[in-house]
Design a protein around this motif. Structure first.
Motif, PDB file in Angstrom:
ATOM      1  N   ALA A 232      14.583  10.653  -1.857  1.00  0.00           N
ATOM      2  CA  ALA A 232      13.440  10.599  -0.941  1.00  0.00           C
ATOM      3  C   ALA A 232      12.683   9.290  -1.064  1.00  0.00           C
ATOM      4  N   THR A 233      12.567   8.776  -2.272  1.00  0.00           N
ATOM      5  CA  THR A 233      11.813   7.539  -2.457  1.00  0.00           C
ATOM      6  C   THR A 233      12.527   6.362  -1.802  1.00  0.00           C
ATOM      7  N   LEU A 234      13.847   6.298  -1.960  1.00  0.00           N
ATOM      8  CA  LEU A 234      14.604   5.225  -1.331  1.00  0.00           C
ATOM      9  C   LEU A 234      14.612   5.381   0.184  1.00  0.00           C
ATOM     10  N   ALA A 235      14.640   6.639   0.655  1.00  0.00           N
ATOM     11  CA  ALA A 235      14.634   6.880   2.097  1.00  0.00           C
ATOM     12  C   ALA A 235      13.322   6.405   2.718  1.00  0.00           C
ATOM     13  N   VAL A 236      12.192   6.701   2.073  1.00  0.00           N
ATOM     14  CA  VAL A 236      10.905   6.250   2.581  1.00  0.00           C
ATOM     15  C   VAL A 236      10.835   4.731   2.579  1.00  0.00           C
ATOM     16  N   ASP A 237      11.305   4.113   1.501  1.00  0.00           N
ATOM     17  CA  ASP A 237      11.287   2.658   1.411  1.00  0.00           C
ATOM     18  C   ASP A 237      12.153   2.033   2.495  1.00  0.00           C
ATOM     19  N   ALA A 238      13.336   2.620   2.737  1.00  0.00           N
ATOM     20  CA  ALA A 238      14.238   2.090   3.765  1.00  0.00           C
ATOM     21  C   ALA A 238      13.604   2.197   5.150  1.00  0.00           C
ATOM     22  N   LYS A 239      12.944   3.324   5.427  1.00  0.00           N
ATOM     23  CA  LYS A 239      12.298   3.508   6.730  1.00  0.00           C
ATOM     24  C   LYS A 239      11.171   2.509   6.911  1.00  0.00           C
ATOM     25  N   ALA A 240      10.384   2.290   5.862  1.00  0.00           N
ATOM     26  CA  ALA A 240       9.287   1.326   5.939  1.00  0.00           C
ATOM     27  C   ALA A 240       9.818  -0.078   6.203  1.00  0.00           C
ATOM     28  N   LYS A 241      10.888  -0.450   5.515  1.00  0.00           N
ATOM     29  CA  LYS A 241      11.464  -1.784   5.701  1.00  0.00           C
ATOM     30  C   LYS A 241      12.057  -1.940   7.103  1.00  0.00           C
ATOM     31  N   ALA A 242      12.663  -0.871   7.619  1.00  0.00           N
ATOM     32  CA  ALA A 242      13.227  -0.917   8.968  1.00  0.00           C
ATOM     33  C   ALA A 242      12.127  -1.110  10.010  1.00  0.00           C
ATOM     34  N   LEU A 243      11.004  -0.405   9.827  1.00  0.00           N
ATOM     35  CA  LEU A 243       9.886  -0.552  10.754  1.00  0.00           C
ATOM     36  C   LEU A 243       9.284  -1.957  10.672  1.00  0.00           C
ATOM     37  N   LYS A 244       9.212  -2.485   9.445  1.00  0.00           N
ATOM     38  CA  LYS A 244       8.723  -3.853   9.279  1.00  0.00           C
ATOM     39  C   LYS A 244       9.629  -4.844   9.999  1.00  0.00           C
ATOM     40  N   ALA A 245      10.942  -4.631   9.845  1.00  0.00           N
ATOM     41  CA  ALA A 245      11.905  -5.516  10.492  1.00  0.00           C
ATOM     42  C   ALA A 245      11.786  -5.458  12.012  1.00  0.00           C
ATOM     43  N   ALA A 246      11.318  -4.318  12.513  1.00  0.00           N
ATOM     44  CA  ALA A 246      11.146  -4.154  13.961  1.00  0.00           C
ATOM     45  C   ALA A 246       9.798  -4.692  14.438  1.00  0.00           C
ATOM     46  N   GLY A 247       9.052  -5.281  13.520  1.00  0.00           N
ATOM     47  CA  GLY A 247       7.788  -5.889  13.896  1.00  0.00           C
ATOM     48  C   GLY A 247       6.561  -5.035  13.677  1.00  0.00           C
ATOM     49  N   ARG A 248       6.716  -3.845  13.079  1.00  0.00           N
ATOM     50  CA  ARG A 248       5.568  -2.971  12.824  1.00  0.00           C
ATOM     51  C   ARG A 248       4.880  -3.409  11.522  1.00  0.00           C
ATOM     52  N   PRO A 249       3.569  -3.414  11.482  1.00  0.00           N
ATOM     53  CA  PRO A 249       2.848  -3.858  10.272  1.00  0.00           C
ATOM     54  C   PRO A 249       2.732  -2.745   9.225  1.00  0.00           C
ATOM     55  N   VAL A 250       3.869  -2.225   8.810  1.00  0.00           N
ATOM     56  CA  VAL A 250       3.883  -1.108   7.871  1.00  0.00           C
ATOM     57  C   VAL A 250       3.594  -1.599   6.451  1.00  0.00           C
ATOM     58  N   ILE A 251       2.774  -0.852   5.753  1.00  0.00           N
ATOM     59  CA  ILE A 251       2.519  -1.108   4.332  1.00  0.00           C
ATOM     60  C   ILE A 251       3.172   0.024   3.554  1.00  0.00           C
ATOM     61  N   GLY A 252       4.054  -0.318   2.635  1.00  0.00           N
ATOM     62  CA  GLY A 252       4.842   0.686   1.922  1.00  0.00           C
ATOM     63  C   GLY A 252       4.333   0.957   0.521  1.00  0.00           C
ATOM     64  N   PHE A 253       3.993   2.215   0.254  1.00  0.00           N
ATOM     65  CA  PHE A 253       3.618   2.658  -1.084  1.00  0.00           C
ATOM     66  C   PHE A 253       4.742   3.499  -1.696  1.00  0.00           C
ATOM     67  N   GLY A 254       5.958   3.405  -1.120  1.00  0.00           N
ATOM     68  CA  GLY A 254       7.023   4.319  -1.502  1.00  0.00           C
ATOM     69  C   GLY A 254       7.864   3.895  -2.687  1.00  0.00           C
ATOM     70  N   ALA A 255       8.278   2.647  -2.723  1.00  0.00           N
ATOM     71  CA  ALA A 255       9.258   2.229  -3.732  1.00  0.00           C
ATOM     72  C   ALA A 255       8.639   2.069  -5.111  1.00  0.00           C
ATOM     73  N   GLY A 256       9.379   2.500  -6.121  1.00  0.00           N
ATOM     74  CA  GLY A 256       8.919   2.366  -7.496  1.00  0.00           C
ATOM     75  C   GLY A 256       9.469   1.109  -8.137  1.00  0.00           C
ATOM     76  N   GLU A 257       9.018  -0.046  -7.660  1.00  0.00           N
ATOM     77  CA  GLU A 257       9.478  -1.283  -8.277  1.00  0.00           C
ATOM     78  C   GLU A 257       8.358  -2.310  -8.275  1.00  0.00           C
ATOM     79  N   PRO A 258       8.261  -3.097  -9.357  1.00  0.00           N
ATOM     80  CA  PRO A 258       7.231  -4.126  -9.416  1.00  0.00           C
ATOM     81  C   PRO A 258       7.386  -5.124  -8.273  1.00  0.00           C
ATOM     82  N   ASP A 259       6.260  -5.627  -7.783  1.00  0.00           N
ATOM     83  CA  ASP A 259       6.309  -6.626  -6.711  1.00  0.00           C
ATOM     84  C   ASP A 259       6.417  -8.038  -7.262  1.00  0.00           C
ATOM     85  N   PHE A 260       6.566  -8.171  -8.561  1.00  0.00           N
ATOM     86  CA  PHE A 260       6.685  -9.482  -9.193  1.00  0.00           C
ATOM     87  C   PHE A 260       8.152  -9.932  -9.225  1.00  0.00           C
TER      88      PHE A 260
END
Length: 408
Positions: free
Chosen positions: A23-51
């Motif tokens: 589920a976590t990867l699915a949410v992250d993938a959906k958020a990234k897909a929406l971003k790629a389509a130009g939507r200003p999505v902010i994702g709190f889904g993925a469990g990985e450092p942003d560094f």
């Protein structure tokens, strides 16, 4: 009642067909897909450092690319020098003394978890799984032939289960108890006393413990990480530790984890890996070696940033009527209760579950969160605060604006 599907007509095996998508990867993938389509999505889904991965680790990987010895197969259980580094790191960070023969290097923490369960469990063996749990645990147990038995802790206990709950769930088929501190998805951290109590209960009943220490360096305030086999030495012959470099060194994509356990279990898991994947990619192992033999300055910097974001997200979420967000003590997640919002009208819709609410939030606020159903406890949301400060504030501000519209 429909008849069973004959084996010749079953296109996907029942065992694999029963697995749910992460589920976590699915949410992250959906958020990234929406971003790629130009939507200003902010994702709190993925469990990985942003560094980014620290530079010295990347340089070690680059050097390894040019070293012909890493262009060939290496031992399935891991590079000897990396196993030695894991031994030294475990003593340094946990006070737990082990030997290289007790270590298996895996393709990330997920493979470590599955192979550990596969090496221990026989069909029908039960594993006590405290919920909320990370989505992969019950699926790995089922794939290994085991039966997950869930016990639930909520915000009133800081999402920590008690020995009394563990005992109530124990049956003659119980073989393993899962112990995770710091926790994904809640950020709960067990005290040394509570950790020791769980270990002594397991010893008393002859149970195995699988303990996931992947977030060991990400604890805040007065909380302290405690390694179970270090404080309960009597448990070591029936304790398996899983860990990795992903969270500590911002190396989620490098895919290096490990199993620590009794030699016979590690040998069995190594045999399994020898047929499943052979060795972990040598360049990634060289990078992990540099990480473990280097300092902890990078994680200290990340922890400072996470701690700051932790305070911000907890404060902002608790400003929303109907949201109750305990302060996590570890990892980089918050797990607020949204039960009071369910059934209320928000922009013409009445979400009846946290899945419905998460969908509404994505559609109306363009914010991606993971519903509690993914972690075994409906009525909650998981948000990772491992994202930039500006995005975090903007994302939660959008939640505040949307959820302020909730009406009976």
């Amino acid at each position: 009642m429909s008849a069973a599907i004959p084996p010749t007509e079953r296109r996907v095996s029942a065992r694999v067909g029963a697995i749910s998508e992460s589920a976590t990867l699915a949410v992250d993938a959906k958020a990234k897909a929406l971003k790629a389509a130009g939507r200003p999505v902010i994702g709190f889904g993925a469990g990985e450092p942003d560094f980014p991965t620290p530079g010295y680790i990347v340089e070690a990987a680059s050097d390894a690319c040019h070293n012909p010895k890493y262009h060939r197969y290496t031992p399935a259980g891991g590079l000897p020098e990396l196993k030695a580094a894991i031994v030294a790191k475990t003593l340094r960070d946990s006070g737990y003394e082990i030997e290289p023969a007790q270590v298996l290097v895996t393709n990330g923490g997920k493979q470590a978890i599955y192979e550990a369960f596969a090496a221990i469990l026989d069909p029908g063996d039960e594993v006590i799984v405290p919920a909320p749990y990370w989505t992969t645990y019950p699926e790995s147990i089922r794939l290994a032939g085991g039966v997950p038995v869930e016990i639930v802790a909520d915000e009133t206990t800081g999402y920590r289960v008690s020995v009394e709950q563990l005992e109530a769930a124990r049956t003659e088929r119980t073989k393993v108890v899962l112990f995770v501190s710091p926790s994904n998805p809640t950020g709960a951290v067990y005290s040394r006393e509570d950790t020791e109590a769980v270990g002594r209960w397991a010893v008393e009943h002859g149970l195995w413990v699988l303990t996931d220490e992947i977030y060991e360096h990400l604890v805040y305030g007065d909380a302290e990480f405690t390694s179970l086999p270090a404080v309960v030495p009597e448990l070591r012959d029936k304790c398996v530790v899983v860990n990795g470099v992903a969270k500590t060194y911002a190396m989620t994509g490098w895919r290096v984890g490990w199993v620590i356990g009794p030699k016979d279990v590690v040998k069995a898991a190594t045999n399994l890996q020898s047929h499943a994947t052979s060795n972990v990619a040598n360049v990634s192992q060289a990078a992990a070696l540099a990480a473990l033999t280097g300092g902890l300055e990078a994680v200290a910097e990340m922890r400072t940033a996470f701690d700051r974001r932790r305070g911000t997200i907890v404060r902002m979420l608790n400003e929303i009527d109907g949201v109750v967000c305990p302060e996590p003590e570890g990892a980089f997640y918050v797990y607020p209760s949204v039960k009071a919002l369910l059934g209320k009208e928000i922009r013409g819709k009445r979400p009846e579950s946290s899945v419905d609410l998460a969908t509404l939030i994505l559609e109306e606020a363009e914010v991606a969160v993971v519903p509690g159903e993914a972690f075994g406890t409906p009525g909650y949301l998981r948000l990772s605060y491992a994202l930039g400060d500006e995005d975090l504030v903007e994302g939660v501000a959008r939640l505040q604006k949307l959820l302020a519209e909730a009406r009976d």
